[in-house]
Scaffold this motif. Structure first.
Motif, PDB file in Angstrom:
ATOM      1  N   VAL A   1     -16.252 -34.351 -17.975  1.00  0.00           N
ATOM      2  CA  VAL A   1     -17.256 -34.815 -18.932  1.00  0.00           C
ATOM      3  C   VAL A   1     -16.587 -35.723 -19.955  1.00  0.00           C
ATOM      4  O   VAL A   1     -15.367 -35.716 -20.111  1.00  0.00           O
ATOM      5  CB  VAL A   1     -17.944 -33.640 -19.675  1.00  0.00           C
ATOM      6  N   ARG A   2     -17.434 -36.477 -20.627  1.00  0.00           N
ATOM      7  CA  ARG A   2     -16.955 -37.277 -21.744  1.00  0.00           C
ATOM      8  C   ARG A   2     -17.800 -36.920 -22.953  1.00  0.00           C
ATOM      9  O   ARG A   2     -18.986 -36.597 -22.836  1.00  0.00           O
ATOM     10  CB  ARG A   2     -17.044 -38.764 -21.436  1.00  0.00           C
ATOM     11  N   ILE A   3     -17.161 -36.930 -24.100  1.00  0.00           N
ATOM     12  CA  ILE A   3     -17.847 -36.681 -25.362  1.00  0.00           C
ATOM     13  C   ILE A   3     -17.802 -37.995 -26.126  1.00  0.00           C
ATOM     14  O   ILE A   3     -16.731 -38.580 -26.306  1.00  0.00           O
ATOM     15  CB  ILE A   3     -17.170 -35.545 -26.148  1.00  0.00           C
ATOM     16  N   PHE A   4     -18.986 -38.464 -26.521  1.00  0.00           N
ATOM     17  CA  PHE A   4     -19.024 -39.758 -27.187  1.00  0.00           C
ATOM     18  C   PHE A   4     -20.091 -39.795 -28.267  1.00  0.00           C
ATOM     19  O   PHE A   4     -20.943 -38.913 -28.365  1.00  0.00           O
ATOM     20  CB  PHE A   4     -19.225 -40.889 -26.170  1.00  0.00           C
TER      21      PHE A   4
ATOM     22  N   SER B   1     -25.806 -32.314 -34.026  1.00  0.00           N
ATOM     23  CA  SER B   1     -24.604 -33.133 -33.849  1.00  0.00           C
ATOM     24  C   SER B   1     -24.975 -34.574 -33.536  1.00  0.00           C
ATOM     25  O   SER B   1     -26.054 -34.846 -33.005  1.00  0.00           O
ATOM     26  CB  SER B   1     -23.774 -32.568 -32.691  1.00  0.00           C
ATOM     27  N   ASP B   2     -24.069 -35.490 -33.840  1.00  0.00           N
ATOM     28  CA  ASP B   2     -24.234 -36.895 -33.471  1.00  0.00           C
ATOM     29  C   ASP B   2     -23.632 -37.188 -32.094  1.00  0.00           C
ATOM     30  O   ASP B   2     -23.724 -38.308 -31.613  1.00  0.00           O
ATOM     31  CB  ASP B   2     -23.559 -37.804 -34.498  1.00  0.00           C
ATOM     32  N   PHE B   3     -23.001 -36.187 -31.483  1.00  0.00           N
ATOM     33  CA  PHE B   3     -22.272 -36.396 -30.242  1.00  0.00           C
ATOM     34  C   PHE B   3     -23.108 -36.107 -29.002  1.00  0.00           C
ATOM     35  O   PHE B   3     -24.012 -35.291 -29.017  1.00  0.00           O
ATOM     36  CB  PHE B   3     -21.009 -35.533 -30.207  1.00  0.00           C
ATOM     37  N   TYR B   4     -22.733 -36.803 -27.933  1.00  0.00           N
ATOM     38  CA  TYR B   4     -23.280 -36.573 -26.597  1.00  0.00           C
ATOM     39  C   TYR B   4     -22.163 -35.982 -25.740  1.00  0.00           C
ATOM     40  O   TYR B   4     -21.000 -36.363 -25.888  1.00  0.00           O
ATOM     41  CB  TYR B   4     -23.691 -37.893 -25.938  1.00  0.00           C
ATOM     42  N   ILE B   5     -22.527 -35.089 -24.837  1.00  0.00           N
ATOM     43  CA  ILE B   5     -21.591 -34.615 -23.806  1.00  0.00           C
ATOM     44  C   ILE B   5     -22.262 -34.915 -22.475  1.00  0.00           C
ATOM     45  O   ILE B   5     -23.358 -34.414 -22.191  1.00  0.00           O
ATOM     46  CB  ILE B   5     -21.281 -33.108 -23.932  1.00  0.00           C
ATOM     47  N   GLN B   6     -21.604 -35.768 -21.669  1.00  0.00           N
ATOM     48  CA  GLN B   6     -22.190 -36.245 -20.415  1.00  0.00           C
ATOM     49  C   GLN B   6     -21.216 -36.049 -19.267  1.00  0.00           C
ATOM     50  O   GLN B   6     -20.011 -36.299 -19.405  1.00  0.00           O
ATOM     51  CB  GLN B   6     -22.529 -37.731 -20.549  1.00  0.00           C
ATOM     52  N   ALA B   7     -21.754 -35.626 -18.126  1.00  0.00           N
ATOM     53  CA  ALA B   7     -20.928 -35.463 -16.922  1.00  0.00           C
ATOM     54  C   ALA B   7     -20.523 -36.834 -16.397  1.00  0.00           C
ATOM     55  O   ALA B   7     -21.349 -37.731 -16.283  1.00  0.00           O
ATOM     56  CB  ALA B   7     -21.704 -34.700 -15.853  1.00  0.00           C
TER      57      ALA B   7
ATOM     58  N   LYS C   1     -25.334 -32.113 -23.505  1.00  0.00           N
ATOM     59  CA  LYS C   1     -25.819 -32.100 -24.874  1.00  0.00           C
ATOM     60  C   LYS C   1     -26.085 -33.526 -25.320  1.00  0.00           C
ATOM     61  O   LYS C   1     -25.350 -34.426 -24.941  1.00  0.00           O
ATOM     62  CB  LYS C   1     -24.754 -31.484 -25.776  1.00  0.00           C
ATOM     63  N   ILE C   2     -27.143 -33.720 -26.090  1.00  0.00           N
ATOM     64  CA  ILE C   2     -27.430 -35.052 -26.612  1.00  0.00           C
ATOM     65  C   ILE C   2     -27.455 -35.027 -28.135  1.00  0.00           C
ATOM     66  O   ILE C   2     -27.594 -33.968 -28.758  1.00  0.00           O
ATOM     67  CB  ILE C   2     -28.760 -35.636 -26.069  1.00  0.00           C
ATOM     68  N   LYS C   3     -27.338 -36.211 -28.718  1.00  0.00           N
ATOM     69  CA  LYS C   3     -27.392 -36.374 -30.169  1.00  0.00           C
ATOM     70  C   LYS C   3     -28.656 -35.709 -30.714  1.00  0.00           C
ATOM     71  O   LYS C   3     -29.716 -35.781 -30.104  1.00  0.00           O
ATOM     72  CB  LYS C   3     -27.402 -37.870 -30.513  1.00  0.00           C
TER      73      LYS C   3
ATOM     74  N   SER D   1     -21.235 -29.198 -34.585  1.00  0.00           N
ATOM     75  CA  SER D   1     -22.428 -28.369 -34.478  1.00  0.00           C
ATOM     76  C   SER D   1     -22.059 -26.889 -34.372  1.00  0.00           C
ATOM     77  O   SER D   1     -22.721 -26.027 -34.963  1.00  0.00           O
ATOM     78  CB  SER D   1     -23.252 -28.807 -33.269  1.00  0.00           C
ATOM     79  N   PHE D   2     -20.994 -26.590 -33.642  1.00  0.00           N
ATOM     80  CA  PHE D   2     -20.537 -25.210 -33.485  1.00  0.00           C
ATOM     81  C   PHE D   2     -20.221 -24.595 -34.845  1.00  0.00           C
ATOM     82  O   PHE D   2     -20.640 -23.481 -35.143  1.00  0.00           O
ATOM     83  CB  PHE D   2     -19.296 -25.164 -32.577  1.00  0.00           C
TER      84      PHE D   2
END
Length: 177
Positions: free
Chosen positions: A46-49, A80-86, A29-31, A73-74
């Motif tokens: 993953v990291r959420i940042f 959302s302003d957040f990123y979820i990256q592997a 997911k991206i911003k 967002s949920f």
């Protein structure tokens, strides 16, 4: 109720209908995206940042057997302003908000489960805020180590250092002492 029991209950309910594999450094997911899915991490991490200017600020991690969600967002169904990256190759199972809400509204026990999940998230957030308010890197390190020892086996030091708001060198020294 433990996190393990909650996760097992959600898996047994067959909420996670689809699966997705994301490669190392790929984004789940991206911003700016609206994401109302709930994810169960089968393998990987993953990291959420969030971006603060040109700096990444890691706020959370997810690894094997964790549930992750872009909670803002949920709940709001807004971007959302957040990123979820592997961090490494990661496989997640995905549950939609509708399936999740249908499940929690299906009986009182499931509603209690949702209340427990929300309370746990609030307590985790309070702990995170305490971590950020504590000045001593050593105290921040010790609090997170005590709370999440598995984190140090699953996540590379450079990301943990960012999460703890310290340099990788400081984290390395603290781990050795």
């Amino acid at each position: 109720m433990s996190s393990i029991n909650i996760i097992q209950t959600l898996i047994d309910a067959d909420l996670f209908q689809t699966q997705k594999t994301i490669q190392r450094y790929q984004f789940l997911k991206i911003k700016g995206e609206t994401d109302t899915n709930v994810y169960f991490v089968e393998e990987g991490s993953v990291r959420i940042f969030i971006m603060d200017g040109d700096e990444e600020r890691i706020i959370r991690f997810g690894y094997k057997d964790n549930i992750i969600v872009s909670l803002d967002s949920f709940l709001s169904e807004k971007p959302s302003d957040f990123y979820i990256q592997a961090i490494k190759k990661t496989t997640v199972k995905i549950a939609s908000k509708k399936a999740f809400y249908d499940f929690i509204q299906s009986n009182d026990e499931h509603l209690k489960l949702w209340t427990f999940i929300l309370e746990d998230l609030v307590l985790q957030q309070v702990e995170r805020e305490k971590d950020l308010l504590i000045n001593s890197p050593k105290e921040r390190f010790e609090r997170v180590l005590k709370r999440s020892p598995k984190l140090f086996q699953e996540i590379p030091n450079k990301y943990i250092a960012n999460y703890l708001r310290m340099s990788p060198e400081t984290l390395s020294r603290l781990k050795k002492s």
